[in-house]
Design a protein around this motif. Structure first.
Motif, short mmCIF file in Angstrom:
data_model
loop_
_atom_site.label_atom_id
_atom_site.label_comp_id
_atom_site.label_asym_id
_atom_site.label_seq_id
_atom_site.Cartn_x
_atom_site.Cartn_y
_atom_site.Cartn_z
N LEU A 2 0.80 -1.22 0.00
CA LEU A 2 0.00 0.00 0.00
C LEU A 2 0.84 1.27 0.00
O LEU A 2 0.51 2.25 -0.68
N PHE A 3 1.92 1.28 0.79
CA PHE A 3 2.60 2.54 1.06
C PHE A 3 4.04 2.63 0.57
O PHE A 3 4.63 3.71 0.63
N ASN A 4 4.62 1.52 0.12
CA ASN A 4 5.99 1.56 -0.41
C ASN A 4 6.95 2.27 0.56
O ASN A 4 7.65 3.20 0.17
N VAL A 33 10.35 -11.87 11.27
CA VAL A 33 9.45 -11.21 10.32
C VAL A 33 10.21 -10.84 9.05
O VAL A 33 9.71 -11.03 7.94
N GLN A 34 11.43 -10.30 9.21
CA GLN A 34 12.24 -9.94 8.04
C GLN A 34 12.46 -11.16 7.13
O GLN A 34 12.33 -11.07 5.91
N LYS A 35 12.75 -12.29 7.74
CA LYS A 35 12.97 -13.52 6.97
C LYS A 35 11.68 -13.97 6.29
O LYS A 35 11.69 -14.36 5.12
N THR A 48 9.98 -13.89 1.52
CA THR A 48 9.43 -14.92 0.64
C THR A 48 8.03 -14.58 0.17
O THR A 48 7.36 -15.41 -0.44
N MET A 49 7.57 -13.36 0.45
CA MET A 49 6.18 -12.99 0.22
C MET A 49 6.08 -11.72 -0.62
O MET A 49 6.99 -10.91 -0.65
N GLY A 50 4.93 -11.54 -1.27
CA GLY A 50 4.60 -10.27 -1.89
C GLY A 50 5.41 -9.94 -3.13
O GLY A 50 6.13 -10.77 -3.69
N MET A 51 5.26 -8.69 -3.57
CA MET A 51 5.95 -8.20 -4.75
C MET A 51 7.40 -7.88 -4.40
O MET A 51 7.67 -6.97 -3.63
N VAL A 67 9.05 -5.30 -1.65
CA VAL A 67 9.38 -5.87 -0.35
C VAL A 67 10.88 -5.92 -0.08
O VAL A 67 11.33 -5.69 1.04
N GLU A 68 11.68 -6.20 -1.09
CA GLU A 68 13.08 -6.54 -0.85
C GLU A 68 13.91 -5.43 -0.20
O GLU A 68 14.87 -5.71 0.51
#
Length: 309
Positions: free
Chosen positions: A246-248, A269-271, A275-278, A282-283
């Protein structure tokens, strides 16, 4: 040097103190949040404020004002709690600026508790130097604060960024806001305890456990606790990826009582989100632990007295 009174009103405790404009807490007082609700809380606030004013006078400090951060939806421009939180009894429609103005001549500023946490972290803590950042406070409930272009996102009157009440599971547990499967029902201290209590009841075990007990059992490799905490990490990660989409943001800062467990939650959470999302969104996002810890709300509340004068 500018000095302000800061008060952080949460579901379990009220933290207060004198803070200077370098973020240093000069004097501090913390009391449990009264269980009886509005009138008792307002009486406690009066006692606290008068004590802080007296202490400041004895130290020869001139106060810029009183800043308050409170759980609930706050009309920032009027200094009122429009809609309270079920975690604080009878907290709807409280005119904090008006009530406190009856016994002090100091200007009074009122905002949501996680908005002021975000203020503190953006200037003195983990979000320093970022223009696009989201703060989540995981405590009795879950609150959010969003900085975009270096400014707090408030919405129309100040009720924006209720991030804990973003649903991540339409078929999930009923949240106290009326939706199902809110982020709060996965990663708040209240719901961590509730999930463990339910799991233990199903196995005929004592259900008298708190969220702190759950984390202690998790460290002892208790299988039920591991399942509850894994569910918490999973839900929190899904919520965070939604926010990234949503907010980048450049970073997401995690604070609140649950995060007193430490860096390992951030790392988990970082790990997980890697593996999720765009991937393009995310990266690059860094998940960070609050650097001001339990003082972030208190410091941020006081900051209002010199930022908004």
């Amino acid at each position: 040097m500018v000095y302000g009174i800061g008060i952080d009103i949460g579901g379990t405790k009220i933290a207060s103190g004198i803070v200077n404009d370098t973020g240093k807490v000069m004097y501090q007082k913390t009391v449990p949040t009264p269980k009886m609700g509005r009138e008792e809380i307002l009486a406690v606030l009066k006692t606290i404020i008068l004590e802080l004013v007296e202490w400041s006078e004895l130290q020869g400090l001139s106060l810029a004002g009183i800043g308050i951060g409170t759980a609930g939806q706050v009309h920032f421009y009027e200094g009122k709690v429009i809609s309270g939180t079920p975690n604080i009894r009878d907290w709807n429609g409280v005119n904090l600026r008006g009530d406190i103005g009856t016994y002090t001549n100091l200007p009074v500023y009122v905002d949501n508790d996680v908005n002021v946490l975000a203020l503190a972290e953006s200037v003195f803590g983990a979000a320093k130097g970022y223009e696009e950042v989201i703060c989540l406070a995981l405590g009795t409930g879950i609150g959010g604060g969003i900085f975009t272009n270096g400014q707090l996102l408030r919405g129309d009157w100040g009720g924006g960024a209720e991030l804990g009440h973003m649903s991540i599971n339409l078929n999930g547990d009923l949240c106290n806001c009326g939706l199902n499967g809110c982020l709060e029902t996965y990663a708040s201290g209240t719901w961590i305890a509730k999930r463990m209590q339910k799991a233990r009841q199903e196995q005929g075990l004592s259900a008298d456990v708190t969220s702190r007990d759950v984390f202690a059992l998790y460290r002892q490799d208790d299988p039920l606790a591991r399942r509850v905490i894994q569910t918490m990490i999973h839900g929190l990660s899904y919520g965070i990826v939604n926010l990234i989409h949503l907010f980048n943001p450049q970073a997401i800062v995690l604070g609140g009582g649950v995060m007193s467990e430490g860096q390992w939650i951030v790392d988990s959470v970082q790990k997980k989100i890697s593996t999720m999302g765009m991937n393009s969104l995310v990266e690059e996002v860094e998940i960070k632990l609050s650097e001001l810890h339990s003082n972030s709300g208190l410091i941020g509340a006081a900051m209002q007295t010199w930022l908004y004068k």
